[in-house]
Design a protein around this motif. Structure first.
Motif, mmCIF file in Angstrom:
data_model
loop_
_atom_site.group_PDB
_atom_site.id
_atom_site.type_symbol
_atom_site.label_atom_id
_atom_site.label_comp_id
_atom_site.label_asym_id
_atom_site.label_seq_id
_atom_site.Cartn_x
_atom_site.Cartn_y
_atom_site.Cartn_z
ATOM 1 N N THR A 173 0.822 -1.207 0.000
ATOM 2 C CA THR A 173 0.000 0.000 0.000
ATOM 3 C C THR A 173 0.859 1.262 0.000
ATOM 4 N N HIS A 174 2.161 1.079 0.210
ATOM 5 C CA HIS A 174 3.104 2.206 0.193
ATOM 6 C C HIS A 174 4.507 1.646 -0.060
ATOM 7 N N THR A 175 5.483 2.538 -0.271
ATOM 8 C CA THR A 175 6.849 2.059 -0.508
ATOM 9 C C THR A 175 7.616 1.888 0.806
ATOM 10 N N SER A 176 6.984 2.179 1.938
ATOM 11 C CA SER A 176 7.680 2.068 3.226
ATOM 12 C C SER A 176 8.247 0.668 3.517
ATOM 13 N N PRO A 177 7.597 -0.444 3.069
ATOM 14 C CA PRO A 177 8.217 -1.753 3.332
ATOM 15 C C PRO A 177 9.625 -1.878 2.757
ATOM 16 N N VAL A 178 9.935 -1.101 1.726
ATOM 17 C CA VAL A 178 11.287 -1.188 1.157
ATOM 18 C C VAL A 178 12.315 -0.654 2.166
ATOM 19 N N GLN A 179 11.917 0.289 3.024
ATOM 20 C CA GLN A 179 12.801 0.739 4.116
ATOM 21 C C GLN A 179 13.265 -0.448 4.945
ATOM 22 N N ILE A 180 12.283 -1.307 5.295
ATOM 23 C CA ILE A 180 12.592 -2.464 6.145
ATOM 24 C C ILE A 180 13.587 -3.380 5.432
ATOM 25 N N TYR A 199 -0.434 0.165 -4.389
ATOM 26 C CA TYR A 199 -1.826 -0.199 -4.693
ATOM 27 C C TYR A 199 -2.748 0.095 -3.507
ATOM 28 N N ARG A 200 -3.916 0.632 -3.784
ATOM 29 C CA ARG A 200 -4.910 0.790 -2.712
ATOM 30 C C ARG A 200 -6.300 0.532 -3.243
ATOM 31 N N ARG A 201 -7.166 0.031 -2.336
ATOM 32 C CA ARG A 201 -8.562 -0.182 -2.733
ATOM 33 C C ARG A 201 -9.242 1.181 -2.715
ATOM 34 N N HIS A 213 2.194 5.803 -7.710
ATOM 35 C CA HIS A 213 3.613 5.633 -7.394
ATOM 36 C C HIS A 213 4.013 6.500 -6.209
ATOM 37 N N GLN A 214 5.002 6.011 -5.476
ATOM 38 C CA GLN A 214 5.571 6.805 -4.394
ATOM 39 C C GLN A 214 7.083 6.778 -4.514
ATOM 40 N N ILE A 215 7.715 7.754 -3.867
ATOM 41 C CA ILE A 215 9.162 7.641 -3.671
ATOM 42 C C ILE A 215 9.417 7.775 -2.174
ATOM 43 N N GLU A 216 10.087 6.758 -1.650
ATOM 44 C CA GLU A 216 10.380 6.672 -0.227
ATOM 45 C C GLU A 216 11.811 7.142 -0.014
ATOM 46 N N GLY A 217 12.081 7.758 1.137
ATOM 47 C CA GLY A 217 13.454 8.131 1.454
ATOM 48 C C GLY A 217 13.806 7.619 2.836
ATOM 49 N N PHE A 256 5.118 4.661 12.033
ATOM 50 C CA PHE A 256 6.532 4.292 11.898
ATOM 51 C C PHE A 256 7.487 5.447 12.113
ATOM 52 N N THR A 257 6.961 6.631 12.429
ATOM 53 C CA THR A 257 7.844 7.767 12.728
ATOM 54 C C THR A 257 7.348 8.481 13.993
ATOM 55 N N GLU A 258 8.317 9.066 14.714
ATOM 56 C CA GLU A 258 7.971 9.840 15.903
ATOM 57 C C GLU A 258 9.079 10.834 16.204
HETATM 58 N N1 DAH Z 1 3.939 5.489 3.886
HETATM 59 C C1 DAH Z 1 3.142 6.680 4.094
HETATM 60 C C2 DAH Z 1 1.907 6.622 3.253
HETATM 61 O O1 DAH Z 1 1.883 5.990 2.263
HETATM 62 C C3 DAH Z 1 3.926 7.927 3.776
HETATM 63 C C4 DAH Z 1 5.068 8.124 4.723
HETATM 64 C C5 DAH Z 1 4.905 8.897 5.834
HETATM 65 C C6 DAH Z 1 6.301 7.524 4.502
HETATM 66 C C7 DAH Z 1 5.935 9.096 6.742
HETATM 67 C C8 DAH Z 1 7.343 7.727 5.392
HETATM 68 C C9 DAH Z 1 7.152 8.510 6.501
HETATM 69 O O2 DAH Z 1 8.527 7.185 5.205
HETATM 70 O O3 DAH Z 1 8.172 8.700 7.354
HETATM 71 O O4 DAH Z 1 0.919 7.208 3.607
#
Ligand code: DAH
Length: 345
Positions: A173-180, A199-201, A213-217, A256-258
């Motif tokens: 649902t987001h590119t965040s799993p690639v961080q892991i 992908y999202r419903r 598409h997203q770009i994760e950092g 996942f962030t704080e």
């Molecule tokens: N994964 C989030 C989303 O799809 C966006 C996001 C938020 C990514 C905060 C991050 C983050 O890496 O730190 O809604």
């Protein structure tokens, strides 16, 4: 009367043949067979005849009608066929390859944006990573500090894949799993961006697509602060949008962030004075960011005392639309050549 009928029948083929369109044919048909047509007029005279003559004339009328109807139907089929062929010819797309011709194809705007964003981040010292689009619950949610039944799961309308136990395999649902994946595979320091399809419903509208598409950092290093993140995002903003557009961070929540923040830029449509696209705020929301949560670091086996970091995730399609002043994401996926041709390289 028999003579009249014969005269009408004999003249019919030329009249039917002379009709050069389906509309003209309809007029000819009405003249011959319609309620006020010549055969119908003759039929009205039947009542005045004696029974034998009525039978004879009636039979001749029916024969004449039948043969004229056949003529009309044959002509109609021919005319309709010709009209359809004309439409097809008019709408024909010429797909012949013409080398050296100036209407050559180009990379799609999504691909151009992907390449451009990656270039900007490589210029800032980042590496590039990618991960799978079919993910497990662990990478997409659990490892990102979103346990099963956590209310934050409602932030992502998830499409599950019918594989293994129910709801264990999904379209990310987001590119965040690639961080892991990056954190488990590479030891810090990490400076990486991760572009990809998600992908999202969701029902398509001006700001949503079920596939986008997203770009994760992700940055993991010693002594990384929120100020490093703000500076990095501002540097990215001017590199991608030009010096007149600035960024701001707004308090937000992500599991996942704080702390977490929302990343906004000056509205590119009204340059801050307020318009429909920015809901009169002067700012456009492009994604989320924040300091990587200690639980996430723990989940990938990193010591939160030694390592800190920040992460962000932006809508790639949205970045492209905002950079080019387009206000409907569906344009990206319509395949309309008139849209695509505006982005030749
Ligand atoms: N994964 C989030 C989303 O799809 C966006 C996001 C938020 C990514 C905060 C991050 C983050 O890496 O730190 O809604």
């Amino acid at each position: 009367m028999i003579d009249d009928i014969e005269r009408i029948r004999a003249a019919a083929p030329a009249a039917v043949e002379a009709a050069s369109s389906v509309d003209e044919l309809r007029a000819v048909e009405a003249d011959l067979l319609g309620r006020r047509g010549s055969l119908t007029e003759l039929k009205k005279g039947l009542g005045a005849l004696d029974p034998d003559a009525r039978r004879e004339v009636g039979a001749a009328l029916n024969l004449a009608r039948g043969s004229i109807e056949e003529l009309v139907e044959a002509r109609r089929a021919a005319l309709e066929g010709a009209e359809r062929a004309a439409v097809i010819a008019a709408e024909r797309l010429d797909l012949t390859e013409r080398t050296g011709h100036r209407t050559r194809g180009a990379l799609h705007l999504v691909t151009q944006t992907w390449d451009r964003l990656v270039d900007v981040f490589i210029g800032m010292g980042f590496t590039v990573a990618e991960g799978p689009e079919v993910e497990t619950d662990w990478y997409n949610f659990e490892a990102l500090n979103i346990p099963a039944a956590h209310p934050a799961r409602g932030m992502w309308d998830t499409l599950y894949v019918d594989l293994g136990d129910p709801e264990t395999v999904l379209l990310r649902t987001h590119t965040s799993p690639v961080q892991i994946r990056v954190m488990t595979e590479t030891p810090p320091p990490i400076y990486a961006v991760m572009p990809g399809r998600v992908y999202r419903r969701d029902t398509a509208d001006a700001t949503h697509m079920p596939v986008f598409h997203q770009i994760e950092g992700l940055v993991i290093d010693r002594d990384i602060s929120f100020a490093d993140m703000a500076g990095t995002l501002e540097a990215f903003t001017s590199a991608y949008f030009g010096g007149s557009i600035h960024s701001r961070l707004r308090p937000s929540y992500f599991p996942f962030t704080e702390p977490s923040a929302e990343y906004d830029i000056n509205c590119v449509f009204c340059e801050g004075s307020g318009c429909r696209t920015c809901s009169q705020t002067g700012w456009l929301e492009l994604g989320g960011c924040g300091m990587v949560h200690p639980n996430v670091l723990r989940n990938v086996g990193l010591d939160g005392e030694e390592w800190t970091g920040f992460a962000f995730g932006f809508g790639l399609d949205r970045l492209a639309l905002m950079r080019h002043g387009v206000d409907d994401i569906r344009e990206m996926y319509s395949g309309d050549v008139r849209f695509l041709e505006q982005f030749p390289s």
